[in-house]
Design a protein around this motif. Sequence first.
Motif, PDB file in Angstrom:
ATOM      1  N   ASP A   1       3.049   6.131   3.154  1.00 25.87           N
ATOM      2  CA  ASP A   1       1.626   5.853   3.378  1.00 25.87           C
ATOM      3  C   ASP A   1       0.977   5.261   2.128  1.00 25.87           C
ATOM      4  N   SER A   2       1.324   5.782   0.987  1.00 19.90           N
ATOM      5  CA  SER A   2       0.760   5.306  -0.269  1.00 19.90           C
ATOM      6  C   SER A   2       1.203   3.880  -0.589  1.00 19.90           C
ATOM      7  N   VAL A   3       2.481   3.624  -0.497  1.00 19.91           N
ATOM      8  CA  VAL A   3       3.027   2.310  -0.865  1.00 19.91           C
ATOM      9  C   VAL A   3       2.673   1.253   0.171  1.00 19.91           C
ATOM     10  N   ASN A   4       2.714   1.594   1.431  1.00 17.08           N
ATOM     11  CA  ASN A   4       2.427   0.627   2.485  1.00 17.08           C
ATOM     12  C   ASN A   4       0.967   0.183   2.450  1.00 17.08           C
ATOM     13  N   THR A   5       0.071   1.085   2.108  1.00 15.51           N
ATOM     14  CA  THR A   5      -1.343   0.725   1.994  1.00 15.51           C
ATOM     15  C   THR A   5      -1.518  -0.366   0.950  1.00 15.51           C
ATOM     16  N   ASP A   6      -0.852  -0.230  -0.182  1.00 14.20           N
ATOM     17  CA  ASP A   6      -0.941  -1.244  -1.230  1.00 14.20           C
ATOM     18  C   ASP A   6      -0.401  -2.580  -0.731  1.00 14.20           C
ATOM     19  N   ASN A   7       0.673  -2.549   0.014  1.00 16.41           N
ATOM     20  CA  ASN A   7       1.280  -3.771   0.545  1.00 16.41           C
ATOM     21  C   ASN A   7       0.365  -4.459   1.559  1.00 16.41           C
ATOM     22  N   GLU A   8      -0.307  -3.693   2.400  1.00 17.85           N
ATOM     23  CA  GLU A   8      -1.180  -4.263   3.433  1.00 17.85           C
ATOM     24  C   GLU A   8      -2.396  -4.974   2.838  1.00 17.85           C
ATOM     25  N   PHE A   9      -2.851  -4.540   1.668  1.00 13.07           N
ATOM     26  CA  PHE A   9      -4.046  -5.122   1.072  1.00 13.07           C
ATOM     27  C   PHE A   9      -3.733  -6.236   0.083  1.00 13.07           C
ATOM     28  N   TYR A  10      -2.556  -6.809   0.176  1.00 18.88           N
ATOM     29  CA  TYR A  10      -2.173  -7.928  -0.673  1.00 18.88           C
ATOM     30  C   TYR A  10      -1.489  -8.992   0.190  1.00 18.88           C
ATOM     31  N   PRO A  11      -2.239  -9.550   1.165  1.00 22.85           N
ATOM     32  CA  PRO A  11      -1.634 -10.505   2.097  1.00 22.85           C
ATOM     33  C   PRO A  11      -1.226 -11.826   1.450  1.00 22.85           C
ATOM     34  N   GLU A  12      -1.792 -12.174   0.308  1.00 23.39           N
ATOM     35  CA  GLU A  12      -1.458 -13.439  -0.341  1.00 23.39           C
ATOM     36  C   GLU A  12      -0.212 -13.320  -1.226  1.00 23.39           C
ATOM     37  N   ASN A  13       0.495 -12.221  -1.131  1.00 22.09           N
ATOM     38  CA  ASN A  13       1.709 -11.993  -1.891  1.00 22.09           C
ATOM     39  C   ASN A  13       2.704 -13.131  -1.631  1.00 22.09           C
ATOM     40  N   PRO A  14       3.205 -13.791  -2.680  1.00 19.78           N
ATOM     41  CA  PRO A  14       4.158 -14.890  -2.474  1.00 19.78           C
ATOM     42  C   PRO A  14       5.534 -14.410  -2.015  1.00 19.78           C
ATOM     43  N   VAL A  15       5.761 -13.106  -2.056  1.00 20.83           N
ATOM     44  CA  VAL A  15       7.026 -12.528  -1.613  1.00 20.83           C
ATOM     45  C   VAL A  15       6.799 -11.885  -0.248  1.00 20.83           C
ATOM     46  N   LYS A  16       7.613 -12.259   0.712  1.00 22.36           N
ATOM     47  CA  LYS A  16       7.523 -11.669   2.046  1.00 22.36           C
ATOM     48  C   LYS A  16       8.064 -10.241   1.950  1.00 22.36           C
ATOM     49  N   THR A  17       7.169  -9.275   2.117  1.00 20.98           N
ATOM     50  CA  THR A  17       7.522  -7.870   1.929  1.00 20.98           C
ATOM     51  C   THR A  17       7.241  -7.084   3.203  1.00 20.98           C
ATOM     52  N   LYS A  18       8.252  -6.386   3.688  1.00 28.33           N
ATOM     53  CA  LYS A  18       8.089  -5.517   4.850  1.00 28.33           C
ATOM     54  C   LYS A  18       8.497  -4.113   4.434  1.00 28.33           C
ATOM     55  N   ILE A  19       7.626  -3.160   4.742  1.00 32.89           N
ATOM     56  CA  ILE A  19       7.919  -1.762   4.447  1.00 32.89           C
ATOM     57  C   ILE A  19       7.782  -0.998   5.757  1.00 32.89           C
TER      58      ILE A  19
END
Length: 81
Positions: free
Chosen positions: A22-40
């Motif tokens: 929950d902690s890590v995925n929240t950070d990932n969801e709020f960075y949509p412009e990330n140049p790395v395609k990241t799926k958690i």
Amino acid sequence: MTLNFSAKITVDAKDKTKAIFDSVNTDNEFYPENPVKTKIKLDKKIIISVESEHLPHLRANLNSTLRLIQASNDSIESVKI
């Protein structure tokens, strides 16, 4: 020709896995412009899949994600009674 680099990491934190996810995925969801395609995703374990056209971006993203996981784990451990 474009090369794609990818990595898949699985994390099993036993009883802390859901809280860490929950902690890590929240950070990932709020960075949509990330140049790395990241799926958690969570499936009893945390599964992190990353893909990038640039190896340094992939490495930096993995390092950041793994540091967040470690920080989440350490935070949970520090408040155990």
